[in-house]
Design a protein around this motif. Structure first.
Motif, mmCIF file in Angstrom:
data_model
loop_
_atom_site.group_PDB
_atom_site.id
_atom_site.type_symbol
_atom_site.label_atom_id
_atom_site.label_comp_id
_atom_site.label_asym_id
_atom_site.label_seq_id
_atom_site.Cartn_x
_atom_site.Cartn_y
_atom_site.Cartn_z
ATOM 1 N N LEU A 1 0.818 -1.214 0.000
ATOM 2 C CA LEU A 1 0.000 0.000 0.000
ATOM 3 C C LEU A 1 0.850 1.262 0.000
ATOM 4 O O LEU A 1 0.604 2.189 -0.776
ATOM 5 N N PHE A 2 1.873 1.284 0.857
ATOM 6 C CA PHE A 2 2.710 2.483 0.944
ATOM 7 C C PHE A 2 3.304 2.824 -0.417
ATOM 8 O O PHE A 2 3.279 3.972 -0.859
ATOM 9 N N ALA A 3 3.805 1.795 -1.090
ATOM 10 C CA ALA A 3 4.420 2.020 -2.400
ATOM 11 C C ALA A 3 3.381 2.535 -3.389
ATOM 12 O O ALA A 3 3.642 3.471 -4.151
ATOM 13 N N SER A 4 2.179 1.937 -3.366
ATOM 14 C CA SER A 4 1.149 2.358 -4.315
ATOM 15 C C SER A 4 0.765 3.812 -4.090
ATOM 16 O O SER A 4 0.627 4.585 -5.041
ATOM 17 N N VAL A 5 0.599 4.170 -2.810
ATOM 18 C CA VAL A 5 0.202 5.541 -2.504
ATOM 19 C C VAL A 5 1.312 6.505 -2.914
ATOM 20 O O VAL A 5 1.064 7.526 -3.566
ATOM 21 N N THR A 6 2.549 6.172 -2.551
ATOM 22 C CA THR A 6 3.666 7.055 -2.899
ATOM 23 C C THR A 6 3.771 7.214 -4.410
ATOM 24 O O THR A 6 3.970 8.313 -4.921
ATOM 25 N N ARG A 7 3.633 6.104 -5.118
ATOM 26 C CA ARG A 7 3.737 6.163 -6.569
ATOM 27 C C ARG A 7 2.627 7.059 -7.137
ATOM 28 O O ARG A 7 2.876 7.900 -7.995
ATOM 29 N N ALA A 8 1.406 6.893 -6.604
ATOM 30 C CA ALA A 8 0.293 7.710 -7.090
ATOM 31 C C ALA A 8 0.582 9.192 -6.857
ATOM 32 O O ALA A 8 0.352 10.032 -7.733
ATOM 33 N N VAL A 9 1.113 9.508 -5.676
ATOM 34 C CA VAL A 9 1.422 10.909 -5.366
ATOM 35 C C VAL A 9 2.492 11.440 -6.318
ATOM 36 O O VAL A 9 2.384 12.561 -6.846
ATOM 37 N N MET A 10 3.511 10.622 -6.569
ATOM 38 C CA MET A 10 4.580 11.056 -7.474
ATOM 39 C C MET A 10 4.074 11.251 -8.899
ATOM 40 O O MET A 10 4.630 12.034 -9.655
ATOM 41 N N MET A 11 3.028 10.511 -9.272
ATOM 42 C CA MET A 11 2.496 10.622 -10.632
ATOM 43 C C MET A 11 1.540 11.804 -10.776
ATOM 44 O O MET A 11 1.218 12.201 -11.894
ATOM 45 N N LEU A 12 1.058 12.329 -9.649
ATOM 46 C CA LEU A 12 0.028 13.371 -9.710
ATOM 47 C C LEU A 12 0.372 14.537 -10.638
ATOM 48 O O LEU A 12 -0.469 14.935 -11.447
ATOM 49 N N PRO A 13 1.570 15.110 -10.542
ATOM 50 C CA PRO A 13 1.857 16.268 -11.396
ATOM 51 C C PRO A 13 1.693 15.977 -12.885
ATOM 52 O O PRO A 13 1.513 16.887 -13.684
ATOM 53 N N MET A 14 1.749 14.690 -13.242
ATOM 54 C CA MET A 14 1.579 14.321 -14.641
ATOM 55 C C MET A 14 0.108 14.372 -15.038
ATOM 56 O O MET A 14 -0.242 14.676 -16.174
ATOM 57 N N VAL A 15 -0.760 14.046 -14.077
ATOM 58 C CA VAL A 15 -2.186 13.937 -14.371
ATOM 59 C C VAL A 15 -2.907 15.256 -14.129
ATOM 60 O O VAL A 15 -3.805 15.631 -14.874
#
Lengths: 351, 257, 260
Positions: free
Chosen positions: C80-94
């Motif tokens: 979960l931690f990795a998924s959440v972190t990855r999602a946050v890191m991808m946010l500026p792209m979306v």
């Protein structure tokens, strides 16, 4: 502590990898090479990883030359890169972005390359080549040299010969043997090939389903296999002899005919016990490899009867239990043992 | 895949057919939504007129309950560009004579009717540490200012003022429209901004307004132009030039035309 | 040899290529070729061009430098931690870049969480400066770096790290000498993607760094402003953007998609 008494490696390991529970006690003496064999998924590579610290151990201890590498609950484990252990992988695992020389120098402390080592492993002409241009055999030699150049106390070889074709194997084996003798205090050799174990190892440890099923000399393993798997695989007959025009003469004068009529010189011979047929009377026709023998021992392992023979040749034969009963096999019964020349596997011993 | 496909293969491709169907559906929806629809009255409005138009539109809606009114608010330059590139508007309410001139020369709009004028003023953020009252205070190098882009009338006026008074505005950030300048001042991201008097009045409680000598002499005019003379367009013009509109404009801080 | 391309695929692909090419060709048709030299000599145009090139290259390097450790971390994590972190890191792209710019303002703006402290401590004000442009560009470009490099790190045989450890290399040396060089082509690809994203960045830049000619007005911002005053200048600058981007993408093509 007396240095001679101390084993090079003393480990007692409990570790998990996926569904496998690994429970192994192993001791390797100074100067000894131990072969590790076993069916796929038995935990051979996992054992190497655990000794390395790559796979955490749950309990037990790992001592290398008296130094504690890991003992859960007592000390923090020594990180893999400080364990002074070398590892040669089945596919070499050379760094693809470096040349041969850069690979060799990666682990050595000195700036200059150990040219003796490069010579020993016949790598001097290859040094400036990129890895992509090497053959499988050359890669494996580079991998071995790379490991030796980093001066490990002990080296783990994980199926180092499996990627080589049979003709290259014997030569590679000799190189490993030479390098081992000159550079190392001890080693572990994971292999599928009994010939590797025969040529390189002092003792064989058989792992099945995460546990040691037998740990002894090859001779004991072949005469007294503890499990059917050992009987099947390790139970091969090995002979050392001198070949003349395709026929190998053993030290006791017995002759073994092979299918390679050009075979000359010092040779090892391997015969699968399953290929040895037993008859009460001399076999008809003219099979060239027929010997008159006496049964010295019979061991039953699962459905197999391992019959040890002496007389015309010292050889083991595997027959089914029912066949053994039909032939009325028991100690001191006389039988004819026969092997087709095509079932005889030979390997010339180099230089 | 090739032409001699076996019947077996064909029946096994429902996913491909489904994908085609979804694609066609999307295309139809897309095309349908692009068509200009009947019963819609579209007004393009300069952003400084936002509050004014929001007050006046209910009047139009009361007269024509069946008509849907769409409002497109942007900087005047942007609006004229949009129309020049084919956007359809029934009425246009622009700031600045030059943008209205561009509209008149590029398109077939009717002659404009002027409804108000506006003048610039300077608003100062309440979070600014320094004392800002005069032109020379604005020159203080530690201050960050904001004006409209040159293409917007508010920007053109500010730059005109800078030329006549030698006030250096080269370090100011150029915002696409006046609302954006005001927002930056309100948030304290810039120290001062050149905005319309009408906008300054809207934010009077949160920013300080300073009067620079000569700035109120520069004005820009607001004018309406119609695309055609149907009933609703004429009513719209009537509402914007009526008495209530005049009072509203005055309340909001605009000047008489 | 490969199987022949199905005709349907070929037709659709060609149509789509034509669809993408049409707007670009239409733009070229409108370019005022005779006026180009005089337009490009204008100060605000040369300023914008230099600023765009400088800031996009700087931003790409910063995004790489900061993105690589994140990619390494994420490639080692699951759950979960990795998924959440990855999602946050991808946010500026979306996210719409304007939202990204606004978020940057709230953090690094003069009244921002970190920005006000930074200004008090060092007098540095990020918005309305070259630093602000670079920060905004790096912010939106970073996800491309993380995404590209994490993917290839996950594809890498982890036994190479064991091999390096067996040769006595510690974790950091292994990372620098073995792992990163082995994903070199995707590091380059990530850098090119990040640069391309930074060069075209508009929303976050205008929101966070403002639009000051000669200081923070990058080429896309200059195009946007010129669209309302001098459309021909806007077209000329668009042409420059297209040529620069095309040139870099063509030069990097072999490194970007390694030849088969």
């Amino acid at each position: 502590m007396n240095r001679i008494d101390r084993p090079l490696l003393d480990a007692h390991i409990v570790a998990e990898r996926g569904d496998l529970l690994l429970q192994v006690a192993i001791q390797v003496e100074q100067g000894e090479m131990v072969a590790i064999m076993g069916p796929n998924g038995a935990g051979k590579t996992s054992l190497l990883y655990a000794l390395f610290g790559w796979l955490p151990i749950r309990s037990g201890w790992i001592l290398l030359d008296g130094q504690t590498l890991d003992a859960p609950g007592e000390e923090r484990p020594v990180p893999p890169y400080r364990r002074n252990l070398g590892m040669v992988f089945d596919d070499g695992l050379l760094f693809p972005h470096m040349s041969v020389e850069q690979n060799l120098r990666f682990g050595s402390n000195t700036k200059s390359l150990d040219s003796d080592l490069a010579d020993l492993l016949e790598l001097t002409p290859l040094l400036s080549r990129p890895i992509q241009e090497l053959s499988a055999g050359q890669r494996q030699r580079v991998a071995l040299a790379r490991t030796l150049a980093s001066n490990p106390m002990m080296v783990f070889l994980d199926e180092p010969l499996s990627s080589l074709d049979p003709s290259a194997r014997a030569h590679a084996r000799d190189l490993i043997k030479a390098a081992f003798d000159s550079h190392l205090a001890g080693g572990l050799l994971v292999t599928h090939d009994p010939a590797d174990a025969f040529a390189l190892a002092d003792r064989v440890m058989v792992l099945e389903n995460g546990e040691v099923s037998q740990f002894n000399s090859l001779n004991v393993l072949s005469t007294q296999p503890a499990t059917p798997w050992i009987a099947n695989l390790i139970g091969w007959n090995f002979f050392l002899g001198f070949a003349r025009n395709g026929t190998v003469v053993l030290a006791n004068g017995s002759e073994i005919a092979t299918s390679d009529s050009a075979l000359q010189g010092e040779t090892t011979v391997a015969i699968n016990p399953g290929s040895v047929s037993l008859f009460l009377e001399a076999p008809g026709g003219s099979p060239r490899n027929s010997w008159y023998c006496q049964v010295s021992d019979i061991q039953f392992v699962g459905d197999i009867a391992r019959v040890s023979l002496t007389g015309g040749i010292k050889i083991h034969a595997d027959v089914t239990k029912s066949a053994a009963a039909e032939l009325g096999l028991r100690k001191d019964v006389a039988v004819w043992a026969s092997v087709k020349a095509t079932e005889v596997i030979v390997q010339e011993v180099e230089g | 895949m090739n032409e001699t496909m076996s019947p077996m293969r064909k029946t096994r491709e429902p996913t491909v057919h489904r994908a085609y169907a979804i694609f066609l559906l999307c295309a139809c929806v897309l095309l349908g939504s692009c068509r200009t629809s009947e019963g819609v009255f579209t007004v393009f409005v300069a952003s400084s007129m936002t509050e004014f138009i929001n007050i006046m539109l209910p009047e139009l809606a009361a007269e024509f309950p069946d008509v849907q009114v769409q409002v497109n608010i942007a900087g005047s330059g942007t609006l004229v560009n949009q129309i020049a590139e084919g956007a359809t508007a029934d009425a246009v309410l622009l700031a600045g004579a030059s943008q209205m001139d561009r509209l008149q020369s590029d398109t077939a709009f009717q002659p404009p009717v002027s409804i108000a004028r506006n003048t610039l003023t300077v608003v100062v953020s309440s979070e600014t540490h320094r004392e800002v009252n005069t032109i020379s205070d604005l020159q203080n190098s530690g201050l960050q200012g904001a004006i409209c882009v040159r293409g917007a009338p508010c920007g053109a006026l500010a730059l005109e003022f800078s030329e006549t008074t030698n006030l250096d505005l080269s370090g100011t950030t150029r915002e696409p429209n006046v609302k954006s300048v005001l927002a930056k001042v309100l948030r304290g991201e810039v120290d001062y901004g050149f905005v319309y008097r009408s906008d300054a009045r809207l934010a009077a409680s949160e920013v300080r307004t300073i009067d620079l000598e000569g700035l109120d002499l520069l004005t820009t005019s607001y004018s309406v132009a119609l695309a055609n003379s149907d009933e609703i367009s004429l009513s719209f013009l009537e509402i914007l030039t009526g008495r209530k509109a005049a009072m509203t404009l005055e309340d909001l801080g605009f000047l008489k035309p | 040899m490969r199987t022949r391309l199905p005709r349907r695929v070929r037709i659709v692909a060609l149509l789509v290529i034509a669809l993408v090419a049409t707007p670009l060709i239409s733009l070229l048709l409108r370019v005022p070729w005779a006026r180009i030299p005089s337009i490009l000599r204008q100060e605000f145009v040369t300023d914008a061009l230099v600023l765009s090139l400088t800031s996009s290259v700087l931003a790409a390097f910063i995004a790489l430098f900061l993105g690589i450790p994140v990619a390494i971390l994420l490639s080692r994590l699951d759950g979960l931690f990795a998924s959440v972190t990855r999602a946050v890191m991808m946010l500026p792209m979306v996210l719409p870049p304007v939202v990204g710019g606004a978020a940057l303002l709230f953090a690094f703006g003069r009244r921002g969480t970190l920005g006000s402290a930074l200004e008090d401590a060092s007098g540095v004000v990020l918005p309305y400066s070259l630093g602000g442009v670079v920060l905004a560009n790096a912010f939106v470009a970073m996800p491309f770096v993380v995404l590209t490099i994490e993917g290839s790190l996950r594809g890498l045989d982890s036994r190479f790290e064991l091999a390096a450890a067996s040769l006595g290399a510690n974790e950091f040396r292994t990372m620098i000498k073995v792992v990163l060089p082995m994903v070199r082509s995707s590091v380059i690809a990530a850098g090119v993607l990040a640069w391309a994203r930074a060069l075209g960045e508009f929303g976050a830049t205008i929101t966070f760094a403002g639009n000051i000619p000669g200081k923070t007005q990058t080429l896309p911002l200059a195009v946007f402003v010129a669209m309302e005053t001098d459309q021909e200048a806007a077209l000329a600058m668009s042409l420059v953007l297209i040529l620069v981007s095309l040139g870099v993408l063509l030069t990097m093509r072999d490194r970007w998609w390694p030849a088969r």
